[in-house]
Design a protein around this motif. Structure first.
Motif, PDB file in Angstrom:
ATOM      1  N   GLU A  68       0.833  -1.205   0.000  1.00  0.00           N
ATOM      2  CA  GLU A  68       0.000   0.000   0.000  1.00  0.00           C
ATOM      3  C   GLU A  68       0.870   1.259   0.000  1.00  0.00           C
ATOM      4  OE1 GLU A  68      -3.608   2.027   2.632  1.00  0.00           O
ATOM      5  OE2 GLU A  68      -2.396   0.433   3.487  1.00  0.00           O
ATOM      6  N   VAL A  69       1.913   1.262   0.826  1.00  0.00           N
ATOM      7  CA  VAL A  69       2.829   2.407   0.890  1.00  0.00           C
ATOM      8  C   VAL A  69       3.539   2.593  -0.450  1.00  0.00           C
ATOM      9  CG1 VAL A  69       4.937   3.282   1.970  1.00  0.00           C
ATOM     10  CG2 VAL A  69       3.151   2.240   3.385  1.00  0.00           C
ATOM     11  N   GLU A  70       3.943   1.476  -1.051  1.00  0.00           N
ATOM     12  CA  GLU A  70       4.618   1.526  -2.358  1.00  0.00           C
ATOM     13  C   GLU A  70       3.715   2.151  -3.419  1.00  0.00           C
ATOM     14  OE1 GLU A  70       5.924  -1.658  -5.798  1.00  0.00           O
ATOM     15  OE2 GLU A  70       5.988  -2.319  -3.709  1.00  0.00           O
ATOM     16  N   LEU A  71       2.442   1.752  -3.422  1.00  0.00           N
ATOM     17  CA  LEU A  71       1.497   2.303  -4.392  1.00  0.00           C
ATOM     18  C   LEU A  71       1.241   3.784  -4.144  1.00  0.00           C
ATOM     19  CD1 LEU A  71      -1.091  -0.632  -4.554  1.00  0.00           C
ATOM     20  CD2 LEU A  71       0.488   0.065  -6.355  1.00  0.00           C
ATOM     21  N   GLN A  72       1.192   4.166  -2.871  1.00  0.00           N
ATOM     22  CA  GLN A  72       0.989   5.579  -2.537  1.00  0.00           C
ATOM     23  C   GLN A  72       2.138   6.429  -3.060  1.00  0.00           C
ATOM     24  OE1 GLN A  72       0.501   5.606   1.705  1.00  0.00           O
ATOM     25  NE2 GLN A  72      -1.651   5.012   1.636  1.00  0.00           N
ATOM     26  N   GLN A  73       3.352   5.923  -2.927  1.00  0.00           N
ATOM     27  CA  GLN A  73       4.523   6.673  -3.378  1.00  0.00           C
ATOM     28  C   GLN A  73       4.628   6.690  -4.901  1.00  0.00           C
ATOM     29  OE1 GLN A  73       7.619   4.623  -1.258  1.00  0.00           O
ATOM     30  NE2 GLN A  73       7.307   5.781   0.638  1.00  0.00           N
ATOM     31  N   LYS A  74       4.283   5.573  -5.506  1.00  0.00           N
ATOM     32  CA  LYS A  74       4.408   5.462  -6.962  1.00  0.00           C
ATOM     33  C   LYS A  74       3.332   6.257  -7.684  1.00  0.00           C
ATOM     34  CE  LYS A  74       4.877   2.011 -10.645  1.00  0.00           C
ATOM     35  NZ  LYS A  74       4.896   0.564 -10.960  1.00  0.00           N
ATOM     36  N   TYR A  75       2.127   6.236  -7.136  1.00  0.00           N
ATOM     37  CA  TYR A  75       1.008   6.885  -7.805  1.00  0.00           C
ATOM     38  C   TYR A  75       0.501   8.067  -6.983  1.00  0.00           C
ATOM     39  CZ  TYR A  75       1.123   2.613 -10.551  1.00  0.00           C
ATOM     40  OH  TYR A  75       1.526   1.574 -11.353  1.00  0.00           O
ATOM     41  N   ASP A  76       1.344   9.093  -6.890  1.00  0.00           N
ATOM     42  CA  ASP A  76       0.900  10.338  -6.267  1.00  0.00           C
ATOM     43  C   ASP A  76      -0.238  10.926  -7.086  1.00  0.00           C
ATOM     44  OD1 ASP A  76       2.542  10.480  -4.060  1.00  0.00           O
ATOM     45  OD2 ASP A  76       4.197  11.382  -5.173  1.00  0.00           O
ATOM     46  N   LEU A  77      -1.102  11.639  -6.420  1.00  0.00           N
ATOM     47  CA  LEU A  77      -2.270  12.202  -7.096  1.00  0.00           C
ATOM     48  C   LEU A  77      -2.362  13.707  -6.890  1.00  0.00           C
ATOM     49  CD1 LEU A  77      -4.955   9.550  -6.106  1.00  0.00           C
ATOM     50  CD2 LEU A  77      -4.115   9.984  -8.410  1.00  0.00           C
ATOM     51  N   THR A  78      -2.946  14.352  -7.884  1.00  0.00           N
ATOM     52  CA  THR A  78      -3.295  15.770  -7.779  1.00  0.00           C
ATOM     53  C   THR A  78      -4.808  15.878  -7.777  1.00  0.00           C
ATOM     54  OG1 THR A  78      -1.301  16.523  -8.912  1.00  0.00           O
ATOM     55  CG2 THR A  78      -3.185  18.020  -8.927  1.00  0.00           C
ATOM     56  N   ALA A  79      -5.334  16.684  -6.872  1.00  0.00           N
ATOM     57  CA  ALA A  79      -6.778  16.948  -6.858  1.00  0.00           C
ATOM     58  C   ALA A  79      -7.047  18.209  -7.668  1.00  0.00           C
ATOM     59  CB  ALA A  79      -7.275  17.119  -5.433  1.00  0.00           C
ATOM     60  N   ILE A  80      -7.989  18.104  -8.583  1.00  0.00           N
ATOM     61  CA  ILE A  80      -8.393  19.250  -9.404  1.00  0.00           C
ATOM     62  C   ILE A  80      -9.787  19.688  -8.959  1.00  0.00           C
ATOM     63  CG2 ILE A  80      -8.828  20.111 -11.735  1.00  0.00           C
ATOM     64  CD1 ILE A  80      -5.941  19.180 -11.346  1.00  0.00           C
ATOM     65  N   VAL A  81      -9.902  20.931  -8.547  1.00  0.00           N
ATOM     66  CA  VAL A  81     -11.206  21.480  -8.150  1.00  0.00           C
ATOM     67  C   VAL A  81     -11.596  22.537  -9.174  1.00  0.00           C
ATOM     68  CG1 VAL A  81     -12.533  22.656  -6.355  1.00  0.00           C
ATOM     69  CG2 VAL A  81     -10.668  21.098  -5.716  1.00  0.00           C
ATOM     70  N   LEU A  82     -12.746  22.341  -9.806  1.00  0.00           N
ATOM     71  CA  LEU A  82     -13.235  23.322 -10.777  1.00  0.00           C
ATOM     72  C   LEU A  82     -14.136  24.330 -10.071  1.00  0.00           C
ATOM     73  CD1 LEU A  82     -14.115  21.198 -13.937  1.00  0.00           C
ATOM     74  CD2 LEU A  82     -11.989  22.360 -13.356  1.00  0.00           C
ATOM     75  N   HIS A  83     -13.763  25.590 -10.170  1.00  0.00           N
ATOM     76  CA  HIS A  83     -14.529  26.653  -9.519  1.00  0.00           C
ATOM     77  C   HIS A  83     -15.264  27.479 -10.568  1.00  0.00           C
ATOM     78  CE1 HIS A  83     -15.009  30.846  -8.163  1.00  0.00           C
ATOM     79  NE2 HIS A  83     -15.321  30.297  -6.998  1.00  0.00           N
ATOM     80  N   TRP A  84     -16.499  27.857 -10.226  1.00  0.00           N
ATOM     81  CA  TRP A  84     -17.244  28.770 -11.082  1.00  0.00           C
ATOM     82  C   TRP A  84     -17.731  29.964 -10.266  1.00  0.00           C
ATOM     83  CZ3 TRP A  84     -17.716  31.007 -15.342  1.00  0.00           C
ATOM     84  CH2 TRP A  84     -18.900  31.641 -15.762  1.00  0.00           C
ATOM     85  N   LYS A  85     -18.758  29.743  -9.436  1.00  0.00           N
ATOM     86  CA  LYS A  85     -19.277  30.847  -8.622  1.00  0.00           C
ATOM     87  C   LYS A  85     -19.333  30.512  -7.134  1.00  0.00           C
ATOM     88  CE  LYS A  85     -22.238  33.081 -12.063  1.00  0.00           C
ATOM     89  NZ  LYS A  85     -23.628  33.433 -12.438  1.00  0.00           N
TER      90      LYS A  85
END
Length: 201
Positions: A68-85
């Motif tokens: 699990e730790v290996e996968l967390q390190q290998k597959y870092d993620l970015t969160a994209i938040v779309l803002h409008w109003k």
């Protein structure tokens, strides 16, 4: 009347016979207790007082955790938040994403040219804002914006969420599914949105 008398007579005659046989039958309650104890003795390897043996050794559990730790390190993620109003809603979404500790960075793409988003919007929360990046678009790119934002990411994959969407009920399981099979599109949405996302992916 004669039939009833015959039945009663038969019952009375069989009663002494049953009484004589009773000592030869064990007590049902005692038998149940005995069977339970025997079963527990047979399965003694699976009983640890208040603990339950789930069938995995400590070594196997440590292996799974390391994976699990290996996968967390290998597959870092970015969160994209779309803002409008919905700036207030965006604050709630970003706060949850920061709390989750699942993302290396959070990119907030502001699709509204009439609003200039700044990090100061999120300063009320007890989090470091270093992982937050805000992109103020000069035009409303609509859904295309999330793909533009992901291009800006420093990780191999992105998680998208709109400023009015509550992902708290499925976020952790979705990320876990992704890490288990990172070359498949993972989503929690309706079929049409899934299809359009698949086209862009």
């Amino acid at each position: 009347m004669q039939g009833i008398s015959t039945i009663l007579l038969s019952c009375l005659l069989s009663l002494p016979f049953l009484v004589q046989l009773r000592p030869y039958f064990p007590n049902i309650k005692q038998m149940s207790q005995s069977m339970l104890e025997e079963s527990m003795n047979k399965n003694i390897g699976y009983n640890y007082g208040d603990q339950i043996n789930i069938g995995f050794s400590d070594f196997e559990l440590i292996q799974a955790k390391n994976r699990e730790v290996e996968l967390q390190q290998k597959y870092d993620l970015t969160a994209i938040v779309l803002h409008w109003k919905r700036s207030d809603s965006t604050k709630i979404v970003v706060d949850y994403l920061l709390h989750s500790n699942l993302f290396k960075e959070i990119i907030i793409w502001n699709n509204n040219p009439q609003i200039n988003l700044e990090k100061s919007l999120f300063q009320n929360y007890n989090h470091s804002l270093e992982s937050i990046r805000i992109i103020n678009s000069k035009e409303n790119l609509k859904d295309q914006a999330k793909y533009r934002a992901c291009v800006e990411a420093k990780t191999m994959a992105c998680f998208y969420v709109d400023d009015d969407w509550d992902a708290s009920s499925y976020l952790k399981s979705l990320v876990a599914d992704f890490r288990a099979d990172p070359y498949v599109l993972h989503s929690a949405t309706d079929p049409y949105t899934f299809y359009t996302n698949l086209i862009w992916t």
